[in-house]
Design a protein around this motif. Structure first.
Motif, short mmCIF file in Angstrom:
data_model
loop_
_atom_site.label_atom_id
_atom_site.label_comp_id
_atom_site.label_asym_id
_atom_site.label_seq_id
_atom_site.Cartn_x
_atom_site.Cartn_y
_atom_site.Cartn_z
N VAL A 152 2.73 -0.92 63.13
CA VAL A 152 2.96 0.42 62.60
C VAL A 152 2.84 0.41 61.07
CG1 VAL A 152 4.64 2.29 62.31
CG2 VAL A 152 4.39 1.16 64.54
N ILE A 153 3.50 -0.57 60.43
CA ILE A 153 3.48 -0.68 58.97
C ILE A 153 2.06 -0.90 58.47
CG2 ILE A 153 4.18 -2.13 57.02
CD1 ILE A 153 6.83 -2.64 58.58
N ARG A 154 1.34 -1.83 59.10
CA ARG A 154 -0.02 -2.14 58.65
C ARG A 154 -0.95 -0.96 58.82
NH1 ARG A 154 -2.62 -7.96 59.25
NH2 ARG A 154 -1.13 -8.15 57.53
N THR A 155 -0.79 -0.22 59.91
CA THR A 155 -1.63 0.95 60.13
C THR A 155 -1.35 2.02 59.09
OG1 THR A 155 -1.61 0.49 62.51
CG2 THR A 155 -2.35 2.67 61.84
N ALA A 156 -0.07 2.22 58.78
CA ALA A 156 0.29 3.20 57.75
C ALA A 156 -0.28 2.82 56.39
CB ALA A 156 1.80 3.34 57.69
N GLU A 157 -0.28 1.53 56.10
CA GLU A 157 -0.76 1.06 54.80
C GLU A 157 -2.28 1.08 54.69
OE1 GLU A 157 2.84 -2.10 53.74
OE2 GLU A 157 0.95 -2.81 54.60
N ARG A 158 -2.97 0.72 55.79
CA ARG A 158 -4.41 0.48 55.69
C ARG A 158 -5.26 1.54 56.39
NH1 ARG A 158 -4.73 -6.12 56.64
NH2 ARG A 158 -3.13 -6.65 55.07
N ARG A 159 -4.77 2.11 57.48
CA ARG A 159 -5.54 3.11 58.22
C ARG A 159 -4.64 4.25 58.68
NH1 ARG A 159 -10.32 2.10 60.73
NH2 ARG A 159 -10.18 4.32 61.20
N PRO A 160 -4.05 5.00 57.74
CA PRO A 160 -3.13 6.07 58.13
C PRO A 160 -3.78 7.15 58.99
CG PRO A 160 -3.70 6.20 55.80
CD PRO A 160 -4.18 4.87 56.28
N PHE B 248 -6.71 -1.54 67.01
CA PHE B 248 -7.17 -0.27 67.56
C PHE B 248 -6.69 -0.01 68.98
CE2 PHE B 248 -10.57 -1.64 64.59
CZ PHE B 248 -10.24 -0.78 63.57
N GLN B 249 -6.04 -0.99 69.63
CA GLN B 249 -5.44 -0.70 70.91
C GLN B 249 -4.25 0.23 70.67
OE1 GLN B 249 -6.54 -1.46 73.90
NE2 GLN B 249 -8.25 -2.69 73.17
N GLY B 250 -4.23 1.39 71.30
CA GLY B 250 -3.18 2.36 71.08
C GLY B 250 -3.23 2.99 69.71
N ASN B 251 -4.42 2.90 69.06
CA ASN B 251 -4.62 3.46 67.72
C ASN B 251 -3.71 2.83 66.67
OD1 ASN B 251 -6.72 5.70 67.91
ND2 ASN B 251 -5.34 6.23 69.60
N LEU B 252 -3.39 1.57 66.85
CA LEU B 252 -2.65 0.82 65.85
C LEU B 252 -3.42 -0.45 65.49
CD1 LEU B 252 1.04 0.99 67.15
CD2 LEU B 252 0.06 2.25 65.22
N LEU B 253 -3.32 -0.86 64.23
CA LEU B 253 -3.91 -2.13 63.83
C LEU B 253 -3.06 -3.28 64.33
CD1 LEU B 253 -4.97 -1.37 60.13
CD2 LEU B 253 -6.28 -1.05 62.24
N GLU B 254 -3.68 -4.44 64.45
CA GLU B 254 -2.96 -5.60 64.98
C GLU B 254 -1.97 -6.15 63.95
OE1 GLU B 254 -4.20 -9.42 67.75
OE2 GLU B 254 -5.59 -8.69 66.25
N HIS B 255 -0.92 -6.75 64.44
CA HIS B 255 0.11 -7.36 63.60
C HIS B 255 -0.44 -8.60 62.88
CE1 HIS B 255 0.37 -10.55 66.60
NE2 HIS B 255 0.39 -9.59 67.52
N PRO B 256 0.25 -9.09 61.83
CA PRO B 256 -0.17 -10.32 61.15
C PRO B 256 -0.03 -11.54 62.06
CG PRO B 256 1.41 -9.08 59.82
CD PRO B 256 1.42 -8.46 61.17
#
Length: 252
Positions: free
Chosen positions: A213-221, A171-179
């Motif tokens: 970016v990929i994870r956010t698009a997949e899980r919390r677009p 959620f920092q910068g409205n992105l989910l954290e990387h793996p």
């Protein structure tokens, strides 16, 4: 940071917060916690704090006077009118930016309701923020209060040993954290991505950003609309969304 919780179950708050990272932070004095029993301010020998609602209806309502007495005790102790958070499904949904805002306060008071709710008149007098942790109903406000205190405490200096951990999270910068990956390099025939073994910090950070970016698009677009993305990152997100839509269509 000083947390004050107005509750009917102080032992629930104390037991829940005095363990793990939060417990150690309390021991070190990074944060403090005081749970005030609302029943102590009931004006009857049985410490009864609820009554039937005017107008009829099911359930009971917490009375105004005991809640106000507990609040006044906290206000007198700290010497000023504090910010009071009422945990309710009718409130604004708790978020990381909200946690960051609350973490800047010196004192925070959490008001935990029970039964059908709390007499509206005392809410009008003392509550500054109405906050929900999600669109569902719980039996009381204690669990939401602990969720919020945990999230807020992580942003208080000294609570985490690695201060960077509080900065680079989901959620920092409205992105989910990387793996994340750790030893061994191969587990169940799955290898750690080679870039993480390269020692090339610029490439590692680039990979992590792309994975976020990929994870956010997949899980919390829904978060992407407010995310600060470069043109290349936006194109990456769009491709992921298109692939997700195609996969869903094929499954249907």
């Amino acid at each position: 940071m000083h947390f004050h919780v107005l509750t009917l179950f102080p032992e629930m708050i104390e037991q829940g917060m005095n363990t793990s990272i939060m417990g150690r932070a309390i021991e070190r004095g990074c944060i403090s916690l005081k749970a005030t029993d609302i029943r102590d301010y009931a004006a009857n020998k049985h410490n009864k704090v609820d009554d039937t609602p005017y107008g009829g209806g099911a359930g009971m309502v917490m009375q105004a006077a005991p809640v106000y007495g507990a609040y006044e005790a906290v206000k007198e102790q700290i010497g000023y009118r504090p910010r009071v958070i009422y945990l309710t499904p009718q409130g604004s949904t708790f978020s990381q930016p909200m946690a960051e805002e609350f973490a800047r306060e010196q004192d925070l008071v959490f008001l935990c309701g029970h039964y059908e709710g709390i007499d509206e008149r005392v809410l009008e007098e003392i509550v500054t923020d109405y906050v929900s942790i999600g669109d569902y109903v719980l039996t009381g406000g204690e669990l939401p209060a602990m969720v919020m205190m945990d999230a807020i405490s992580r942003l208080v200096p000294g609570v985490l040993h690695n201060e960077a951990s509080a900065e680079f999270e989901s959620f920092q910068g409205n992105l989910l954290e990387h793996p994340h990956y750790s030893r061994p390099e191969v587990w169940h025939e799955k290898r750690v991505p080679e870039v993480l073994l390269s020692g090339h910090h610029a490439n590692i950070e680039k990979w992590r950003r792309e994975q976020s970016v990929i994870r956010t698009a997949e899980r919390r677009p829904d978060l992407l609309e407010k995310a600060d993305l470069s043109a290349k990152e936006k194109a990456l997100a769009d491709r992921c969304l298109a692939e997700k839509k195609l996969a869903f269509t094929q499954e249907v």
